[in-house]
Scaffold this motif. Structure first.
Motif, PDB file in Angstrom:
ATOM      1  N   VAL A   1      -9.022  17.300 -13.693  1.00  0.00           N
ATOM      2  CA  VAL A   1      -9.929  17.491 -14.842  1.00  0.00           C
ATOM      3  C   VAL A   1      -9.485  18.688 -15.686  1.00  0.00           C
ATOM      4  O   VAL A   1      -9.435  18.606 -16.926  1.00  0.00           O
ATOM      5  CB  VAL A   1     -11.392  17.625 -14.366  1.00  0.00           C
ATOM      6  N   GLY A   2      -9.115  19.793 -15.027  1.00  0.00           N
ATOM      7  CA  GLY A   2      -8.633  20.968 -15.767  1.00  0.00           C
ATOM      8  C   GLY A   2      -7.360  20.644 -16.536  1.00  0.00           C
ATOM      9  O   GLY A   2      -7.151  21.110 -17.667  1.00  0.00           O
ATOM     10  N   GLY A   3      -6.496  19.837 -15.938  1.00  0.00           N
ATOM     11  CA  GLY A   3      -5.250  19.446 -16.608  1.00  0.00           C
ATOM     12  C   GLY A   3      -5.531  18.605 -17.840  1.00  0.00           C
ATOM     13  O   GLY A   3      -4.905  18.789 -18.893  1.00  0.00           O
ATOM     14  N   LEU A   4      -6.492  17.693 -17.725  1.00  0.00           N
ATOM     15  CA  LEU A   4      -6.829  16.846 -18.883  1.00  0.00           C
ATOM     16  C   LEU A   4      -7.399  17.696 -20.021  1.00  0.00           C
ATOM     17  O   LEU A   4      -7.144  17.431 -21.198  1.00  0.00           O
ATOM     18  CB  LEU A   4      -7.823  15.752 -18.469  1.00  0.00           C
ATOM     19  N   GLU A   5      -8.165  18.728 -19.649  1.00  0.00           N
ATOM     20  CA  GLU A   5      -8.713  19.619 -20.692  1.00  0.00           C
ATOM     21  C   GLU A   5      -7.573  20.319 -21.435  1.00  0.00           C
ATOM     22  O   GLU A   5      -7.603  20.463 -22.653  1.00  0.00           O
ATOM     23  CB  GLU A   5      -9.655  20.653 -20.071  1.00  0.00           C
TER      24      GLU A   5
ATOM     25  N   VAL B   1       0.878  -1.178   0.000  1.00  0.00           N
ATOM     26  CA  VAL B   1       0.000   0.000   0.000  1.00  0.00           C
ATOM     27  C   VAL B   1       0.914   1.226   0.000  1.00  0.00           C
ATOM     28  O   VAL B   1       1.848   1.316   0.809  1.00  0.00           O
ATOM     29  CB  VAL B   1      -0.922   0.034   1.234  1.00  0.00           C
ATOM     30  N   VAL B   2       0.654   2.141  -0.940  1.00  0.00           N
ATOM     31  CA  VAL B   2       1.500   3.331  -1.089  1.00  0.00           C
ATOM     32  C   VAL B   2       0.657   4.577  -0.823  1.00  0.00           C
ATOM     33  O   VAL B   2      -0.434   4.728  -1.385  1.00  0.00           O
ATOM     34  CB  VAL B   2       2.083   3.406  -2.526  1.00  0.00           C
ATOM     35  N   LYS B   3       1.172   5.442   0.047  1.00  0.00           N
ATOM     36  CA  LYS B   3       0.557   6.768   0.208  1.00  0.00           C
ATOM     37  C   LYS B   3       1.005   7.590  -0.993  1.00  0.00           C
ATOM     38  O   LYS B   3       2.203   7.845  -1.172  1.00  0.00           O
ATOM     39  CB  LYS B   3       1.033   7.409   1.508  1.00  0.00           C
ATOM     40  N   VAL B   4       0.070   7.986  -1.850  1.00  0.00           N
ATOM     41  CA  VAL B   4       0.432   8.605  -3.132  1.00  0.00           C
ATOM     42  C   VAL B   4       0.728  10.091  -2.918  1.00  0.00           C
ATOM     43  O   VAL B   4      -0.153  10.873  -2.558  1.00  0.00           O
ATOM     44  CB  VAL B   4      -0.708   8.419  -4.175  1.00  0.00           C
ATOM     45  N   GLU B   5       1.984  10.449  -3.135  1.00  0.00           N
ATOM     46  CA  GLU B   5       2.402  11.851  -2.955  1.00  0.00           C
ATOM     47  C   GLU B   5       2.326  12.620  -4.273  1.00  0.00           C
ATOM     48  O   GLU B   5       2.202  13.839  -4.269  1.00  0.00           O
ATOM     49  CB  GLU B   5       3.838  11.906  -2.406  1.00  0.00           C
ATOM     50  N   ALA B   6       2.448  11.929  -5.389  1.00  0.00           N
ATOM     51  CA  ALA B   6       2.356  12.592  -6.700  1.00  0.00           C
ATOM     52  C   ALA B   6       1.785  11.610  -7.713  1.00  0.00           C
ATOM     53  O   ALA B   6       2.151  10.436  -7.716  1.00  0.00           O
ATOM     54  CB  ALA B   6       3.732  13.074  -7.156  1.00  0.00           C
ATOM     55  N   ALA B   7       0.886  12.117  -8.541  1.00  0.00           N
ATOM     56  CA  ALA B   7       0.333  11.314  -9.644  1.00  0.00           C
ATOM     57  C   ALA B   7       0.392  12.178 -10.893  1.00  0.00           C
ATOM     58  O   ALA B   7       0.070  13.376 -10.846  1.00  0.00           O
ATOM     59  CB  ALA B   7      -1.106  10.904  -9.343  1.00  0.00           C
ATOM     60  N   ALA B   8       0.841  11.578 -11.993  1.00  0.00           N
ATOM     61  CA  ALA B   8       0.999  12.366 -13.220  1.00  0.00           C
ATOM     62  C   ALA B   8      -0.109  12.021 -14.216  1.00  0.00           C
ATOM     63  O   ALA B   8      -0.591  10.887 -14.260  1.00  0.00           O
ATOM     64  CB  ALA B   8       2.373  12.108 -13.832  1.00  0.00           C
ATOM     65  N   LEU B   9      -0.485  13.017 -15.012  1.00  0.00           N
ATOM     66  CA  LEU B   9      -1.548  12.837 -16.006  1.00  0.00           C
ATOM     67  C   LEU B   9      -0.949  12.273 -17.298  1.00  0.00           C
ATOM     68  O   LEU B   9       0.165  12.649 -17.683  1.00  0.00           O
ATOM     69  CB  LEU B   9      -2.224  14.176 -16.306  1.00  0.00           C
ATOM     70  N   GLY B  10      -1.684  11.400 -17.967  1.00  0.00           N
ATOM     71  CA  GLY B  10      -1.211  10.810 -19.220  1.00  0.00           C
ATOM     72  C   GLY B  10      -2.075  11.261 -20.381  1.00  0.00           C
ATOM     73  O   GLY B  10      -3.115  11.909 -20.203  1.00  0.00           O
TER      74      GLY B  10
ATOM     75  N   TRP C   1      -8.015  11.602 -20.950  1.00  0.00           N
ATOM     76  CA  TRP C   1      -9.101  12.416 -21.505  1.00  0.00           C
ATOM     77  C   TRP C   1      -9.784  11.682 -22.660  1.00  0.00           C
ATOM     78  O   TRP C   1     -10.993  11.838 -22.875  1.00  0.00           O
ATOM     79  CB  TRP C   1      -8.611  13.812 -21.913  1.00  0.00           C
ATOM     80  N   LYS C   2      -9.016  10.835 -23.372  1.00  0.00           N
ATOM     81  CA  LYS C   2      -9.614  10.099 -24.501  1.00  0.00           C
ATOM     82  C   LYS C   2     -10.598   9.049 -23.992  1.00  0.00           C
ATOM     83  O   LYS C   2     -11.640   8.816 -24.599  1.00  0.00           O
ATOM     84  CB  LYS C   2      -8.515   9.424 -25.323  1.00  0.00           C
ATOM     85  N   ILE C   3     -10.251   8.415 -22.887  1.00  0.00           N
ATOM     86  CA  ILE C   3     -11.167   7.416 -22.309  1.00  0.00           C
ATOM     87  C   ILE C   3     -12.496   8.089 -21.969  1.00  0.00           C
ATOM     88  O   ILE C   3     -13.571   7.563 -22.264  1.00  0.00           O
ATOM     89  CB  ILE C   3     -10.533   6.762 -21.059  1.00  0.00           C
ATOM     90  N   GLN C   4     -12.414   9.268 -21.373  1.00  0.00           N
ATOM     91  CA  GLN C   4     -13.661   9.959 -20.993  1.00  0.00           C
ATOM     92  C   GLN C   4     -14.412  10.475 -22.233  1.00  0.00           C
ATOM     93  O   GLN C   4     -15.617  10.281 -22.358  1.00  0.00           O
ATOM     94  CB  GLN C   4     -13.334  11.130 -20.045  1.00  0.00           C
ATOM     95  N   ALA C   5     -13.683  11.087 -23.162  1.00  0.00           N
ATOM     96  CA  ALA C   5     -14.353  11.734 -24.295  1.00  0.00           C
ATOM     97  C   ALA C   5     -14.854  10.723 -25.322  1.00  0.00           C
ATOM     98  O   ALA C   5     -15.919  10.896 -25.910  1.00  0.00           O
ATOM     99  CB  ALA C   5     -13.383  12.714 -24.966  1.00  0.00           C
TER     100      ALA C   5
END
Ligand SMILES: NC(=O)c1ccc[n+]([C@@H]2O[C@H](COP(=O)([O-])OP(=O)(O)OC[C@H]3O[C@@H](n4cnc5c(N)ncnc54)[C@H](OP(=O)(O)O)[C@@H]3O)[C@@H](O)[C@H]2O)c1
Length: 357
Positions: free
Chosen positions: A333-337, A35-44, A48-52
């Motif tokens: 969400v803003g970053g994905l946009e 189990v990892v306490k997530v300190e940073a997660a990066a956007l790929g 956004w394509k999965i959602q759109a």
């Protein structure tokens, strides 16, 4: 350190549905998990394509995100390779067969220790979070030697005999400023490829040269102009072309630049007619697949993860530049946009999930 029972996570609620940050349970670790306490997660580039477009994921609600870095807070049964307090990077769990995801857009990630690795103290969590998917996409597609792997099957520079092996051979990397393009340039340098020709916006020239690109061509040039410059710079046919963008803007060029019987690496869906056209000239088109947990990638992933801390420590592989989005998971969400609108240039967007309100 103790693990809380609940956490915040960013959910994609339904196919082409809405995003929502809400509370969910922290998963208990099974045998072999950490189990990892997530300190940073990066956007790929894919979220956004999965959602759109409603692609790839079949089961909802889902948590996306493939890049994470943080601190180990709990060990599952049988885990001996990590200790509580270790700083690690890891990929979200994405199963391409079942279309399920348990990603990094959350505060506590539970997943297999097999696909995580410790990071040097000299590398921040934010920088480290840019590494997992980008490094894997470039490395697996160029170097995976497993029989049916979608790869050009060169010998990896971290394996015996691989360093500098391709000295004097040219490589073209279209879209060097993409996250995995930056890693592809660095692996090409370690492999000895020369010249290393890449395309992007010219304001990213110094960045790309710092990774090892020898020539940066303006992505706005016509295909004819790029072909002519590549021919002049390379001097010999280009046997390996890595198309880090793989859209209509780059795919015809990627195929045209590749020598007969050469290899083209693409990173997203490529129209059949283009593949057929390449195959007529004996060109092999490989669809990159940068997911550690997919079985075809297990062996190359194992050897890469064994060397990655050292490559990062000595600077042979440098993380992407990064920009932190405010608001923790609410910033995603803003970053994905911005990514969808081509408003991110040469930088990886990162959030700090622990800052989520
Ligand atoms: N198959 C896989 O396993 C896999 C894994 C990871 C990513 N991907 C895919 O790879 C793509 C890139 O993703 P990413 O997140 O690494 O990158 P990204 O951050 O979305 O890439 C942005 C960069 O792309 C460059 N770019 C855009 N169009 C270009 C063009 N026509 N020519 C040259 N450069 C261009 C821009 O360069 P400038 O700013 O300099 O103009 C920009 O900096 C996405 O489609 C993603 O889904 C696939």
């Amino acid at each position: 350190m103790s693990t809380p029972s609940h956490q915040k996570a960013l959910f994609l609620e339904a196919k082409q549905g809405r995003w929502a940050v809400r509370t969910t349970e922290v998963r208990k670790p099974g045998p072999g998990d950490i189990v990892v306490k997530v300190e940073a997660a990066a956007l790929g580039g894919v979220e956004w394509k999965i959602q759109a477009w409603g692609i790839l994921i079949k089961q909802y609600p889902t948590i996306l995100g493939l890049d994470g870095a943080g601190t180990v807070v709990e060990l599952g049964e049988g885990v001996t390779t990590f200790a509580v307090g270790d700083r690690v990077i890891f990929q979200g769990k994405w199963d391409t067969i079942t279309g399920t995801s348990y990603g990094t857009f959350l505060q506590y990630f539970t997943g297999s220790a097999q696909f995580a690795v410790k990071i040097p103290d000299s590398i921040s969590f934010e920088a480290a979070s840019t590494v997992p998917l980008g490094v894997a996409t470039a490395a697996f597609s160029i170097y995976n030697q497993a029989d049916s792997a979608p790869s050009a099957k060169y010998l990896a520079p971290w394996l015996p005999g691989g360093r500098g092996k391709y000295a004097g051979k040219p490589i073209v990397i279209l879209g060097g400023p993409t996250s995995h393009g930056q890693y592809a340039i660095q692996f090409a340098r370690l492999s000895g490829f020369s010249p290393i020709i890449t395309t992007g916006s010219l304001h990213n020239t110094d960045l790309l040269k710092s990774f090892g690109a020898t020539h940066v061509l303006d992505r706005k040039l016509s295909d004819e102009e790029i072909k002519s410059q590549v021919t002049q710079i390379a001097g010999v046919p280009v046997e390996l072309v890595y198309d880090a963008v793989s859209t209509a803007a780059t795919l015809p060029l990627a195929l045209a630049l590749t020598a007969p019987r050469g290899n083209v690496i693409v990173v997203q869906f490529t129209p059949e007619e283009l593949i057929a056209q390449g195959q007529k000239d004996g060109k092999a088109v490989h669809m990159a697949h940068g997911v550690f947990r997919t079985p075809i990638n297990h062996e190359i992933g194992r050897t890469l993860l064994a060397k990655l801390p050292e490559l990062l420590e000595i600077g042979d592989i440098k993380p992407n530049r990064w920009e932190v989005l405010p608001g923790g998971l609410n910033g995603i969400v803003g970053g994905l946009e911005r990514m969808e609108n081509d408003q991110v240039s040469g930088v990886k967007l990162v959030v700090r999930p622990q800052e989520t309100d």
